[in-house]
Scaffold this active site. Structure first.
Site, PDB file in Angstrom:
ATOM      1  N   ASP A 171     -30.529  36.437 -23.248  1.00  0.00           N
ATOM      2  CA  ASP A 171     -31.652  36.309 -22.328  1.00  0.00           C
ATOM      3  C   ASP A 171     -32.103  37.699 -21.893  1.00  0.00           C
ATOM      4  OD1 ASP A 171     -33.249  35.167 -19.931  1.00  0.00           O
ATOM      5  OD2 ASP A 171     -32.372  33.379 -20.829  1.00  0.00           O
ATOM      6  N   HIS A 234     -34.833  35.984 -15.162  1.00  0.00           N
ATOM      7  CA  HIS A 234     -34.604  34.758 -15.929  1.00  0.00           C
ATOM      8  C   HIS A 234     -33.149  34.635 -16.379  1.00  0.00           C
ATOM      9  CE1 HIS A 234     -35.162  32.084 -19.525  1.00  0.00           C
ATOM     10  NE2 HIS A 234     -36.126  31.545 -18.792  1.00  0.00           N
ATOM     11  N   SER A 408     -35.567  25.991 -19.939  1.00  0.00           N
ATOM     12  CA  SER A 408     -34.629  27.102 -19.783  1.00  0.00           C
ATOM     13  C   SER A 408     -33.515  26.747 -18.822  1.00  0.00           C
ATOM     14  CB  SER A 408     -35.347  28.346 -19.259  1.00  0.00           C
ATOM     15  OG  SER A 408     -35.864  29.126 -20.282  1.00  0.00           O
TER      16      SER A 408
END
Length: 653
Positions: A171, A234, A408
């Protein structure tokens, strides 16, 4: 080189952020009314790429590769398509060809198609950009972990919490956060381009490095196709869903006792190169050593989470890398995508050998943004999910918690449950794990929704031996040898079977273990025993004769030229290393000049074999207070440890 244009992105709407607080304080907060996620931002600029990934059928010379590229560029009508800045090998055996001048995706595809048409080329595809599949909710409320509240999650924790498992997250990297600090076991930054890594001077030479923390995914309007974006954090949010520590602060993850392996592959604008993702995937799944000697030899993850993707087919070298990872026993979990379309239209969710995860709301209905269809294996909570976050708009600020929505968020929920399953039974293959998740899923509104408690509570088979129990060291490995018929144990007077885990393994039983592990091949034992101390009517005679015939055991040569096997003697750990090395085919291996074990010298009998056992991760030995490792070569091997050795050896066969 200019990075290809963004396919989809996080919206610019603000996240819900709360200060870190004990769990009780979060529970006391009154939830606001749920609201739907903001829409995904559409790509607004032409996609460019300056790299192709080419897999050759053989090993053409540099000059031959140049000729191939020149012919393809001319045939495709791509001016400058044969002007190459550099090429480099990938972990999957392909070659990255970097053009001096980027071209649009259509031109790159024509060039790749012309290359692929040549018999010397197995495949050729343009490098693409991947992006994190996260959405930001429009509503600034509801600061609770609704996904963790159902009895289903606490029911799963009654059986496992992820201890001993490692979850890999590819990520944007992670920030310093109290919920992740104790979980982190390693990581790497795979972003090779300084202009888009946001690393500043530290990465001025376009190097990958060991600093996998997230410096921020902010990007300018030019970088992000017309709209400047703040940092998303994220990777921190995704990691927190999977493994956030149960420490009374912030949030708790699905597998709070699992380890975290962090690969940084998403940079500015939450984008990343597919090449970087694939290289990171290969490395973190225990793939072959990459060309860069600085890559540390850390253990592979048990499950890898990919909360990212791109529109289109599953590229061949991505599929190849996934196949290699799953063959090594690593489960790949992928987000289905946030475009509200059939999941077969985006990768890596449409690749084979992945568990593709869609998102559901608190009511159990499919989230409006979630991709759907037969390609989705299971659905998990993905709307307004509270997890680890950071206050910084660009560079990291304070550790905090915040809400995000997207597939996600659903994917790491599933990755966490995979870690729970691996704690229970390390022998479970990726295919078996996928089947268990599907089999145990609840049907909610016509969707297969993950049920963690059902998945975990029904996965473990009953103990095959009366004298071993769950939680015992090497329990999963002893179950494994029983399930495969490698060990039948002893039948007691009451009809129960026992394994006698702490008993030493005698040399005759060792022959039986290896013969059965080889699949009990057709073999007729000779009428005259190869060993003077083994009779033809003795238990395991056939297996001991087979061991001699295969060169796995030479026994001891006497002064009269005869050989003895010493069948009733316990096998020592040094001789066992030799047995396993020969059983594996005596692979080419050069032992290091410095022994990996403090109690094994480089001139010792079977040093090469013991060093090989360490290099393959089959034996870790014992770690002393000073950090050194010992092997105890002259100690007899016990039956529980032997099960572990055979289990770790099996992927190499």
């Amino acid at each position: 080189m200019r990075r290809p244009a963004l396919l989809s992105a996080l919206t610019a709407a603000s996240l819900v952020v709360t200060s870190l607080a004990p769990a009780a304080a979060l529970d006391a907060a009154a939830p606001a009314s749920p609201a739907g996620p903001a829409a995904t931002a559409a790509a607004s600029a032409e996609e460019l790429t300056g790299r192709l990934v080419v897999k050759y059928s053989d090993s053409p010379s540099d000059a031959a590769q140049d000729r191939l590229l020149g012919r393809a560029a001319a045939a495709a009508g791509v001016p400058g398509g044969d002007d190459v800045a550099r090429t480099e090998a990938t972990a999957a055996g392909a070659t990255v060809v970097e053009l001096k001048k980027p071209v649009d995706l259509e031109e790159a595809q024509r060039l790749a198609d012309e290359l692929a048409a040549d018999p010397a080329v197995a495949y050729a595809v343009p490098d693409r950009v991947v992006t994190g599949y996260g959405l930001v909710p429009a509503d600034p409320g509801y600061p609770q972990q609704w996904s963790m509240q159902p009895q289903s999650m606490s029911g799963a924790w009654n059986h496992a919490t992820g201890k001993g498992s490692v979850i890999g997250v590819i990520d944007s990297g992670i920030t310093v956060h109290p919920d992740l600090e104790q979980q982190l076991v390693g990581g790497y930054d795979f972003i090779a381009e300084a202009a888009y890594s946001n690393d500043g001077e530290r990465n001025a030479e376009n190097d990958r490095d060991g600093f996998h923390h997230d410096p921020g995914t902010y990007g300018s309007a030019e970088q992000c196709n017309g709209a400047a974006l703040p940092s998303s954090w994220h990777g921190t949010h995704v990691a927190g869903i999977a493994v956030a520590d149960d420490n009374g602060t912030g949030t708790v993850g699905v597998a709070p006792d699992a380890g975290l392996f962090s690969i940084r592959a998403l940079g500015a604008c939450n984008n990343g190169s597919l090449v970087d993702v694939v290289e990171g995937l290969s490395w973190m799944s225990g793939g072959p050593e990459l060309r860069d000697p600085r890559f540390p030899a850390e253990r592979a993850a048990d499950v890898i989470n990919l909360s990212l993707g791109l529109a289109g087919e599953c590229h061949p070298w991505l599929q190849e890398t996934i196949d290699h990872a799953t063959a090594r026993g690593v489960t790949i979990v992928a987000a289905a995508g946030n475009d509200g379309v059939d999941a077969s239209r985006s990768a890596p969710g449409n690749c084979r050998n992945v568990i593709t995860v869609g998102a559901v709301t608190q009511s159990g209905s499919r989230a409006a943004f979630s991709n759907y269809g037969p390609a989705v294996d299971v659905y998990a909570p993905g709307q307004e999910i509270l997890s680890s976050w950071n206050t910084g708009a660009q560079a990291p600020g304070e550790a905090t918690v915040g809400m995000m929505s997207g597939t996600s968020m659903a994917a790491p929920y599933v990755a966490g449950v995979v870690a729970l399953l691996k704690e229970q039974d390390r022998s479970m293959t990726p295919a078996e794990i996928e089947a268990q998740l599907k089999r145990s899923a609840d049907s909610v509104n016509g969707l297969p929704v993950l049920d963690p408690a059902e998945a975990v509570s029904t996965a473990r088979p009953p103990a095959p031996f009366a004298d071993i129990s769950a939680g015992q060291q090497f329990y999963a490995e002893m179950v494994w040898v029983a399930e495969r018929g490698i060990s039948t144990g002893w039948t007691e007077a009451d009809g129960s079977r026992t394994y006698r885990a702490l008993s030493p393994v005698n040399r005759d039983a060792m022959a039986a273990f290896l013969y059965r592990m080889a699949g009990s091949p057709a073999y007729t034992a000779p009428p005259v025993s190869p060993f003077k101390d083994v009779s033809t009517g003795q238990q395991f005679y056939k297996e001991m004769a087979w061991l001699a015939d295969q060169g796995i055991s030479t026994g001891w040569a006497g002064s009269d030229g005869t050989r003895s096997y010493r069948p009733d003697a316990p096998i020592n750990r040094d001789a066992m290393a030799a047995f396993l090395y020969r059983f594996a085919g005596s692979p080419a291996y050069t032992a290091p000049p410095v022994s990996p074990f403090k109690d094994v010298s480089t001139g010792q009998q079977f040093y090469q074999e013991m060093a090989w056992l360490s290099a393959q991760g089959i034996s870790t030995g014992w770690t002393g207070s000073d950090g050194s490792r010992s092997y105890r070569p002259l100690t007899s091997i016990k039956r529980d440890a032997m099960a572990a050795f055979l289990f770790r050896l099996s992927p190499l066969l």
